[in-house]
Design an enzyme around this catalytic site. Structure first.
Site, PDB file in Angstrom:
ATOM      1  N   HIS A   9       0.813  -1.213   0.000  1.00  0.00           N
ATOM      2  CA  HIS A   9       0.000   0.000   0.000  1.00  0.00           C
ATOM      3  C   HIS A   9       0.851   1.270   0.000  1.00  0.00           C
ATOM      4  O   HIS A   9       0.331   2.354  -0.231  1.00  0.00           O
ATOM      5  CB  HIS A   9      -0.938  -0.009   1.205  1.00  0.00           C
ATOM      6  CG  HIS A   9      -2.268   0.625   0.956  1.00  0.00           C
ATOM      7  ND1 HIS A   9      -2.895   0.677  -0.271  1.00  0.00           N
ATOM      8  CD2 HIS A   9      -3.122   1.253   1.811  1.00  0.00           C
ATOM      9  CE1 HIS A   9      -4.054   1.289  -0.166  1.00  0.00           C
ATOM     10  NE2 HIS A   9      -4.218   1.663   1.079  1.00  0.00           N
ATOM     11  N   ASN A  45      -6.562   7.529   3.272  1.00  0.00           N
ATOM     12  CA  ASN A  45      -7.947   7.892   2.971  1.00  0.00           C
ATOM     13  C   ASN A  45      -8.225   9.390   2.960  1.00  0.00           C
ATOM     14  O   ASN A  45      -9.320   9.808   2.607  1.00  0.00           O
ATOM     15  CB  ASN A  45      -8.898   7.208   3.958  1.00  0.00           C
ATOM     16  CG  ASN A  45      -8.823   5.699   3.854  1.00  0.00           C
ATOM     17  OD1 ASN A  45      -8.208   5.152   2.951  1.00  0.00           O
ATOM     18  ND2 ASN A  45      -9.455   5.024   4.787  1.00  0.00           N
ATOM     19  N   ASP A  90      -0.292   2.400  -5.456  1.00  0.00           N
ATOM     20  CA  ASP A  90      -0.380   0.952  -5.651  1.00  0.00           C
ATOM     21  C   ASP A  90      -1.716   0.604  -6.295  1.00  0.00           C
ATOM     22  O   ASP A  90      -2.705   1.300  -6.085  1.00  0.00           O
ATOM     23  CB  ASP A  90      -0.250   0.231  -4.304  1.00  0.00           C
ATOM     24  CG  ASP A  90      -1.370   0.606  -3.343  1.00  0.00           C
ATOM     25  OD1 ASP A  90      -2.224  -0.261  -3.067  1.00  0.00           O
ATOM     26  OD2 ASP A  90      -1.409   1.757  -2.866  1.00  0.00           O
ATOM     27  N   ASN A 143      -8.972   3.737  -1.949  1.00  0.00           N
ATOM     28  CA  ASN A 143      -9.529   4.808  -1.124  1.00  0.00           C
ATOM     29  C   ASN A 143      -8.696   6.085  -1.160  1.00  0.00           C
ATOM     30  O   ASN A 143      -9.238   7.184  -1.058  1.00  0.00           O
ATOM     31  CB  ASN A 143      -9.718   4.338   0.315  1.00  0.00           C
ATOM     32  CG  ASN A 143     -10.851   3.336   0.426  1.00  0.00           C
ATOM     33  OD1 ASN A 143     -11.813   3.397  -0.331  1.00  0.00           O
ATOM     34  ND2 ASN A 143     -10.733   2.404   1.348  1.00  0.00           N
TER      35      ASN A 143
END
Length: 186
Positions: free
Chosen positions: A19, A66, A91, A112
């Site tokens: 991530h 986020n 990613d 997100n």
């Protein structure tokens, strides 16, 4: 002027995870061009330099994935940078591991961080560099998969895409998004 943003999560436990590929690419870019992340503002850490005759701001939002858009929009407003000159690197589980794709526009998919970027920028038209991380066998394992600490062998498989991502950002600056897409999206 360009704003190059790597998406990731700020805490050390997220380093070397799938991530945080955006952070890894921006770090590689900074290393390549001797740019230090010595400044804090815009809810992020950043540095600047001159690449291909253009001023470039590198940004790693510290808002968590986020809320990445919040940091990016603050930097854009301060430097008066248009979305077409904001390169977002992140990613992408929908691409095979180690695959790199560039887009000039597009939606967030399941990401997100990108949902936040699109919300704050109010557009989907800006350069995206997507680093493929692949997907786990079972979707229920997705969160653990993207946040899993990668061992040396796993990380080594992603390193060529990280290096190509840093190179692709400089190609976008030098030749434009269309030529960069033609070169990298093979």
């Amino acid at each position: 002027m360009y704003l190059i943003v790597g998406l990731g999560n700020p805490e050390p436990e997220y380093s070397r995870t799938r991530h945080n590929m955006g952070f890894d690419v921006v770090n590689e870019f900074a290393k390549k061009y001797n740019i230090e992340f010595g400044k804090k503002d815009f809810d992020g850490i950043y540095g600047s330099g001159i690449i291909e005759g253009e001023k470039v701001i590198l940004l790693k939002p510290q808002t968590y994935m986020n809320e990445s858009g919040k940091s990016i929009s603050k930097a854009m407003k301060f430097y008066k940078i248009e979305p077409a000159n904001v390169i977002i690197i992140y990613d992408d589980i929908d691409l095979a591991e180690g695959v790199l794709k560039i887009r000039s526009k597009g939606g967030a998919g399941t990401h997100n961080g990108m949902k936040s970027v699109i919300e704050y920028l109010g557009t989907t038209v800006f350069p995206h560099i997507r680093i493929g991380t692949g997907m786990p066998e079972f979707k229920e394992l997705l969160v653990g998969y993207v946040l899993e600490k990668l061992n040396d062998e796993q990380y080594k498989k992603l390193m060529p895409a990280i290096q190509k991502g840093a190179e692709a950002a400089s190609v976008i600056i030098k030749l434009g998004i269309d030529k960069a897409m033609n070169y990298y999206n093979i």
